[in-house]
Design a protein around this motif. Structure first.
Motif, PDB file in Angstrom:
ATOM      1  N   VAL A  61      53.534  57.017 -36.522  1.00  0.00           N
ATOM      2  CA  VAL A  61      54.867  57.107 -37.097  1.00  0.00           C
ATOM      3  C   VAL A  61      54.981  56.226 -38.322  1.00  0.00           C
ATOM      4  O   VAL A  61      55.790  56.439 -39.199  1.00  0.00           O
ATOM      5  N   GLN A  62      54.103  55.221 -38.342  1.00  0.00           N
ATOM      6  CA  GLN A  62      54.176  54.200 -39.375  1.00  0.00           C
ATOM      7  C   GLN A  62      54.290  54.736 -40.779  1.00  0.00           C
ATOM      8  O   GLN A  62      53.621  55.685 -41.125  1.00  0.00           O
ATOM      9  N   SER A  86      58.111  47.926 -37.631  1.00  0.00           N
ATOM     10  CA  SER A  86      57.760  46.560 -37.239  1.00  0.00           C
ATOM     11  C   SER A  86      56.882  46.523 -35.992  1.00  0.00           C
ATOM     12  O   SER A  86      56.349  45.485 -35.639  1.00  0.00           O
ATOM     13  N   ALA A  87      56.731  47.684 -35.337  1.00  0.00           N
ATOM     14  CA  ALA A  87      55.969  47.689 -34.091  1.00  0.00           C
ATOM     15  C   ALA A  87      54.532  47.218 -34.304  1.00  0.00           C
ATOM     16  O   ALA A  87      53.991  46.470 -33.498  1.00  0.00           O
ATOM     17  N   HIS A  88      53.947  47.637 -35.401  1.00  0.00           N
ATOM     18  CA  HIS A  88      52.551  47.279 -35.638  1.00  0.00           C
ATOM     19  C   HIS A  88      52.373  45.769 -35.710  1.00  0.00           C
ATOM     20  O   HIS A  88      51.497  45.205 -35.048  1.00  0.00           O
ATOM     21  N   GLU A  89      53.241  45.136 -36.488  1.00  0.00           N
ATOM     22  CA  GLU A  89      53.170  43.674 -36.617  1.00  0.00           C
ATOM     23  C   GLU A  89      53.308  43.017 -35.243  1.00  0.00           C
ATOM     24  O   GLU A  89      52.541  42.114 -34.900  1.00  0.00           O
ATOM     25  N   SER A  90      54.279  43.471 -34.475  1.00  0.00           N
ATOM     26  CA  SER A  90      54.519  42.857 -33.163  1.00  0.00           C
ATOM     27  C   SER A  90      53.294  43.010 -32.275  1.00  0.00           C
ATOM     28  O   SER A  90      52.938  42.081 -31.552  1.00  0.00           O
ATOM     29  N   LEU A  91      52.671  44.180 -32.331  1.00  0.00           N
ATOM     30  CA  LEU A  91      51.523  44.410 -31.454  1.00  0.00           C
ATOM     31  C   LEU A  91      50.344  43.533 -31.856  1.00  0.00           C
ATOM     32  O   LEU A  91      49.648  42.983 -31.003  1.00  0.00           O
ATOM     33  N   GLN A  92      50.120  43.395 -33.151  1.00  0.00           N
ATOM     34  CA  GLN A  92      49.031  42.533 -33.605  1.00  0.00           C
ATOM     35  C   GLN A  92      49.247  41.113 -33.094  1.00  0.00           C
ATOM     36  O   GLN A  92      48.332  40.458 -32.622  1.00  0.00           O
ATOM     37  N   ARG A  93      50.499  40.674 -33.200  1.00  0.00           N
ATOM     38  CA  ARG A  93      50.839  39.329 -32.748  1.00  0.00           C
ATOM     39  C   ARG A  93      50.595  39.201 -31.239  1.00  0.00           C
ATOM     40  O   ARG A  93      50.034  38.217 -30.779  1.00  0.00           O
ATOM     41  N   LEU A  94      51.003  40.218 -30.510  1.00  0.00           N
ATOM     42  CA  LEU A  94      50.810  40.184 -29.055  1.00  0.00           C
ATOM     43  C   LEU A  94      49.328  40.079 -28.703  1.00  0.00           C
ATOM     44  O   LEU A  94      48.946  39.349 -27.798  1.00  0.00           O
ATOM     45  N   ARG A  95      48.507  40.813 -29.438  1.00  0.00           N
ATOM     46  CA  ARG A  95      47.072  40.776 -29.142  1.00  0.00           C
ATOM     47  C   ARG A  95      46.489  39.387 -29.384  1.00  0.00           C
ATOM     48  O   ARG A  95      45.701  38.882 -28.590  1.00  0.00           O
TER      49      ARG A  95
END
Ligand SMILES: Nc1ncnc2c1ncn2[C@@H]1O[C@H](COP(=O)(O)OP(=O)(O)O)[C@@H](O)[C@H]1O
Ligand SMILES: [Mg+2]
Length: 421
Positions: free
Chosen positions: A35-36, A68-77
């Motif tokens: 979707v990005q 913003s989902a991508h950024e959040s996921l990278q951070r979570l990883r």
């Protein structure tokens, strides 16, 4: 589901299930990648914007969530890896970020259900719905497209397999840690490395490091020295000066086959399978460095067949009769026979059709999820950097840029020189 896992973590203070969490993150990631940068292409949103007489602010918010989902996921990883390493003290950051992520997700779903869908029900015409539901394949719509949905089936399947039984999955046993504790310790260290062909120096003062569990991509034009660098790592090309260490051990005088036995395994450029030998025999050759017994070799081959069913199907055929993509799978399969811990891939996408390239990159991601550290050399910079935790750019034998995969993808220099943007 994520909520349950988070609750589990909180109440039992148990070590998080790294593989399961990362697979779930893959799922969301895939969604956000789809979707990005083009949430506007979600046909439902598009039509709604056209039909509504007054703007609906929630639409903007929801679109922003996708971005913003991508950024959040990278951070979570990153936080998850930190948590695995410093458990239990180092887990607060991850626990809080996960909580926040779940909260945003809940709100997102709630808004979609309670604001967007009702608004769409009244505002959209039957023809709109018809188009949204039937034009799926053409539009490759991230929410409704059939093709896109297919991509998620596999991920969902994996998640269900490894979800514990008390949370409704099959509870397939797997090692809880994907990576050894202190995995982010340096695996490979290269300092001031130079290498030459005769009098011509090809690599100049290369500094590079790879941590266990990472995918690191090296991109650069044809002739930059990428293959030469890989060969210095696998021991096929001599080092003139500099340091080269694998888990602290000096590699410079270590012969190639000893490096293979330690887990440094290269998939050479141009695949280089033995064309006049069968698929099965090609795979057997991959095991030469460690497995001696036939039963052991067959066990490993079964694992490769499970990953690449096409190789099982064609196990008697000559490798030279396989398509390019199949030969690449065979080359990777042969490397897996050697039980790699650091897999060196030299332009695995070279000369393959776009769909097959996707498949190869998918496989690389899977290998990472299984705990193999990956050094990926590519001219195909956009996909290699999109996949990478970190990347390096090599120009005429020198590292000119390094950074996270994402930061390099956004770097102006990289975009103009390697992405043609
Ligand atoms: N066997 C060789 N003998 C002499 N020069 C070579 C040899 N292999 C590669 N080179 C030269 O070294 C440079 C780097 O090549 P290579 O490592 O294959 O680059 P890349 O993999 O980035 O395309 C090029 O200028 C190439 O011509
Ligand atoms: Mg090359």
């Amino acid at each position: 589901m994520l909520g349950h896992l988070q609750h589990d973590m909180e109440t039992h203070a148990s070590l998080p299930d790294e593989l399961l969490l990362n697979t779930i993150f893959d799922y969301f990631e895939h969604f956000s990648e789809r979707v990005q940068s083009k949430p506007r292409e979600i046909l439902l949103y598009q039509r709604l914007r056209q039909r509504l007489t007054q703007p609906l602010p929630e639409l903007d918010e929801l679109e922003h969530d996708y971005l913003s989902a991508h950024e959040s996921l990278q951070r979570l990883r990153v936080l998850l890896r930190h948590c695995m390493e410093y458990w239990p003290q180092g887990c607060d950051g991850f626990a809080n970020a996960l909580k926040a992520f779940i909260e945003v997700l809940r709100q997102h779903i709630h808004q979609e259900e309670h604001t967007i869908i009702p608004a769409a029900r009244t505002a959209l015409t039957p023809e709109d719905w018809d188009q949204i539901l039937h034009a799926k394949d053409q539009y490759n719509d991230p929410l409704f497209g059939e093709r896109v949905r297919d991509e998620f089936r596999e991920l969902r399947h994996r998640i269900i397999q490894i979800t514990p039984e008390h949370l409704g999955g099959f509870g397939m046993i797997h090692s809880e840690r994907m990576s050894a504790p202190h995995a982010s310790a340096e695996m490979l260290q290269v300092r001031g490395l130079t290498s030459s062909y005769g009098r011509i120096q090809v690599l100049h003062e290369i500094d590079l490091n790879i941590r266990a569990g990472e995918i690191v991509s090296l991109v650069g034009a044809n002739g930059a020295g990428k293959s030469t660098l890989l060969m210095t790592l696998s021991g096929l090309q001599p080092v003139d000066h500099g340091e080269l260490r694998f888990e602290g051990e000096d590699l410079r005088r270590m012969p190639s086959h000893t490096r293979v036995a330690k887990g440094i395994v290269q998939v050479p450029e141009g695949r280089q399978v033995f064309r006049d030998m069968s698929v099965y025999d090609n795979l057997c050759l991959g095991a030469y460095a460690h497995a001696k017994k036939r039963s052991e070799i067959n066990y490993e081959i079964e694992r490769v067949y499970a990953k690449f069913p096409i190789l099982r199907q064609k196990h008697r055929e000559l490798a030279g009769m396989l398509s390019g993509g199949q030969q690449q799978m065979l080359a990777i399969g042969r490397a897996l026979m050697a039980k790699p811990r650091l897999l060196l891939l030299d332009e695995p996408s070279m000369g393959l059709a776009p769909l097959i390239v996707e498949e190869i990159f998918h496989i690389i991601r899977e290998l990472k999820n299984e705990g193999i550290t990956i050094f990926l050399v590519e001219q195909n910079a956009s996909q290699a950097l999109a996949l990478a935790d970190r990347g390096y750019v090599l120009e005429v034998g020198r590292i000119v840029l390094e950074g996270s995969g994402r930061s390099l993808l956004n770097n102006e220099q990289v975009r103009s020189a390697y992405l043609g943007l």
